[in-house]
Design an enzyme around this catalytic site. Sequence first.
Site, PDB file in Angstrom:
ATOM      1  N   ARG A  45       0.824  -1.206   0.000  1.00 56.06           N
ATOM      2  CA  ARG A  45       0.000   0.000   0.000  1.00 56.06           C
ATOM      3  C   ARG A  45       0.860   1.259   0.000  1.00 56.06           C
ATOM      4  O   ARG A  45       0.578   2.216  -0.679  1.00 56.06           O
ATOM      5  CB  ARG A  45      -0.864  -0.033   1.262  1.00 56.06           C
ATOM      6  CG  ARG A  45      -2.273   0.377   1.058  1.00 56.06           C
ATOM      7  CD  ARG A  45      -3.097   0.069   2.270  1.00 56.06           C
ATOM      8  NE  ARG A  45      -2.360  -0.607   3.340  1.00 56.06           N
ATOM      9  CZ  ARG A  45      -2.930  -1.279   4.316  1.00 56.06           C
ATOM     10  NH1 ARG A  45      -4.237  -1.382   4.357  1.00 56.06           N
ATOM     11  NH2 ARG A  45      -2.215  -1.857   5.261  1.00 56.06           N
ATOM     12  N   GLY A 135      -0.148 -22.360   8.997  1.00 52.39           N
ATOM     13  CA  GLY A 135       1.161 -21.720   8.839  1.00 52.39           C
ATOM     14  C   GLY A 135       2.271 -22.664   8.432  1.00 52.39           C
ATOM     15  O   GLY A 135       2.302 -23.159   7.303  1.00 52.39           O
ATOM     16  N   ILE A 137       2.966 -25.699   9.358  1.00 52.53           N
ATOM     17  CA  ILE A 137       2.700 -27.149   9.282  1.00 52.53           C
ATOM     18  C   ILE A 137       2.301 -27.481   7.840  1.00 52.53           C
ATOM     19  O   ILE A 137       1.329 -26.916   7.339  1.00 52.53           O
ATOM     20  CB  ILE A 137       1.541 -27.565  10.223  1.00 52.53           C
ATOM     21  CG1 ILE A 137       1.822 -27.153  11.665  1.00 52.53           C
ATOM     22  CG2 ILE A 137       1.267 -29.053  10.114  1.00 52.53           C
ATOM     23  CD1 ILE A 137       0.645 -27.383  12.624  1.00 52.53           C
ATOM     24  N   GLY A 189       0.448  -7.309  20.037  1.00 55.29           N
ATOM     25  CA  GLY A 189       0.485  -7.652  18.622  1.00 55.29           C
ATOM     26  C   GLY A 189       0.127  -9.106  18.333  1.00 55.29           C
ATOM     27  O   GLY A 189       0.304  -9.579  17.218  1.00 55.29           O
ATOM     28  N   LYS A 207     -10.206 -22.055   7.181  1.00 51.84           N
ATOM     29  CA  LYS A 207      -9.165 -23.083   7.085  1.00 51.84           C
ATOM     30  C   LYS A 207      -9.768 -24.488   7.049  1.00 51.84           C
ATOM     31  O   LYS A 207      -9.317 -25.342   6.272  1.00 51.84           O
ATOM     32  CB  LYS A 207      -8.209 -22.946   8.269  1.00 51.84           C
ATOM     33  CG  LYS A 207      -7.393 -21.652   8.199  1.00 51.84           C
ATOM     34  CD  LYS A 207      -6.717 -21.376   9.521  1.00 51.84           C
ATOM     35  CE  LYS A 207      -5.838 -20.137   9.456  1.00 51.84           C
ATOM     36  NZ  LYS A 207      -5.388 -19.702  10.795  1.00 51.84           N
ATOM     37  N   GLY A 304       3.095 -16.216  11.921  1.00 57.46           N
ATOM     38  CA  GLY A 304       4.385 -15.564  12.090  1.00 57.46           C
ATOM     39  C   GLY A 304       5.167 -15.602  10.797  1.00 57.46           C
ATOM     40  O   GLY A 304       4.938 -16.447   9.930  1.00 57.46           O
TER      41      GLY A 304
END
Length: 436
Positions: A45, A135, A137, A189, A207, A304
């Site tokens: 952006r 993520g 895995i 966060g 998911k 992450g």
Amino acid sequence: MSMAGDKRRVGIAGLGTVGGGLLKLFQQAEPLGDGRLEVVAVSARNRSRKRDVEIGGYEWFDDPVALAASPNVDIFVELIGGSDGPAKRAVEVALARGADVVTANKALLAEHGADLAKLAESTGAKIAFEAAVAGGIPIIKALRDGLAGGNRINAVSGILNGTCNYLLTEMEASGRSFEDVLADAQRLGYAEADPTMDVGGFDAGHKIALLSAIAFGAAPDFSRVDVEGVDQVTLLDIRMAGKMGYRIKLIAKAERIDETVRAHVHPVLLALDHPLAGVGGALNAVVVDAEPVGRLSFVGRGAGAGATASAVAADLLDIIDGAARAPFGKPLAALKSYSSAARADEGRFYVRFLVNDKPGVIAAIADQLAKAGVSIESFLQDPAQGGTDVPIVLTTQRCPRENLDAAVRQIGALDVIAATPRVMPIEETSAKRAWS
Ligand SMILES: NC(=O)c1ccc[n+]([C@@H]2O[C@H](COP(=O)([O-])OP(=O)(O)OC[C@H]3O[C@@H](n4cnc5c(N)ncnc54)[C@H](OP(=O)(O)O)[C@@H]3O)[C@@H](O)[C@H]2O)c1
């Protein structure tokens, strides 16, 4: 696609947590792809935002759709997010011109996966989305390439939202309320400023829609996923469940029931020896029940920069190795269309009442349940919990949910009941049988 020499040229739209993590893999001493991949263009952006990766060496696009359309890009990596808007438009533009797409966007795939797979088939482009579920895995690959072919998969269940799992774990460990723990998680966060997608169960729903599609050979259909989040889970329920030997977890599950498939996300009670009960904090976990392989468990970081970039990298390598499969394992025409099963109608349940006047109330509860044919398995009242009102908790033997709901409605209407009763399913631990 046109290629510059042997190198496949990569364009990355979205340079946030995941995009930044991916660029780091390209900028390390031994860059991703053994020289067969080269990042040529990026988009986000705000070009002047300070980032902890260098972006000066790449062509810059303000508009991700223009990047997706660029003839200089062979593989378009979408790491913006959102089921619609620029992410969807850009992916469509890339696929339409035959460019391969890698994305981490579960919302986009769960809601528009069939249309995107159709578009990809029509141009011969690949679309890969390992990072979209759990993520780091590699569960898409495990299900699609490792299991779905030779097994009959009966159920896939898991802890698929790290934010929810972190909130429940922290509530239990610290004895603080949902609101308190969420506010802290936002400050640190770990949770988004707008946490609705996570705490409302929608992210886990996206998911499980994808895992269900791959496990059962169907096109993804988020509209059929039954979703409930953790926003109504109270500290009182966590404590009372704990006293009865259970832990509350947000479980996403897709299961075969006869020849129908049911996909759902709910807070459920797990016995402490259930394989998912010990998965704490922001971790993700997936348990697959299949024949003949039996039960398999996967645990790891579901979010992450590093974990997610690892999954995007695996997709990029599959694409350059020519190893990328059809996104849902089979060509669209071979995918089945399962009817979705109704809500599970039988099981064991946890029921919690808050009462403000005890005499006679236990008899009244027992009476209504007996009339509905619901047998009580265990019973607990704990005046030390719940302030002025006293919690009364029971677990049922296997019973039809419908009968239980009817009895609970009757009981909830009694004057002495201080708050809407809470009913949660208890997940059976069939794991022990599979492992023994
Ligand atoms: N975070 C995770 O651990 C994780 C795990 C699995 C999957 N995912 C998925 O990965 C995707 C990206 O997530 P993220 O956490 O990396 O998000 P993020 O940190 O918020 O980053 C989003 C990026 O997209 C850019 N962007 C937003 N709107 C844009 C627009 N209209 N045009 C161009 N660029 C735009 C932003 O630009 P600026 O930088 O200029 O603001 C930013 O670089 C999502 O689909 C998410 O669900 C994330």
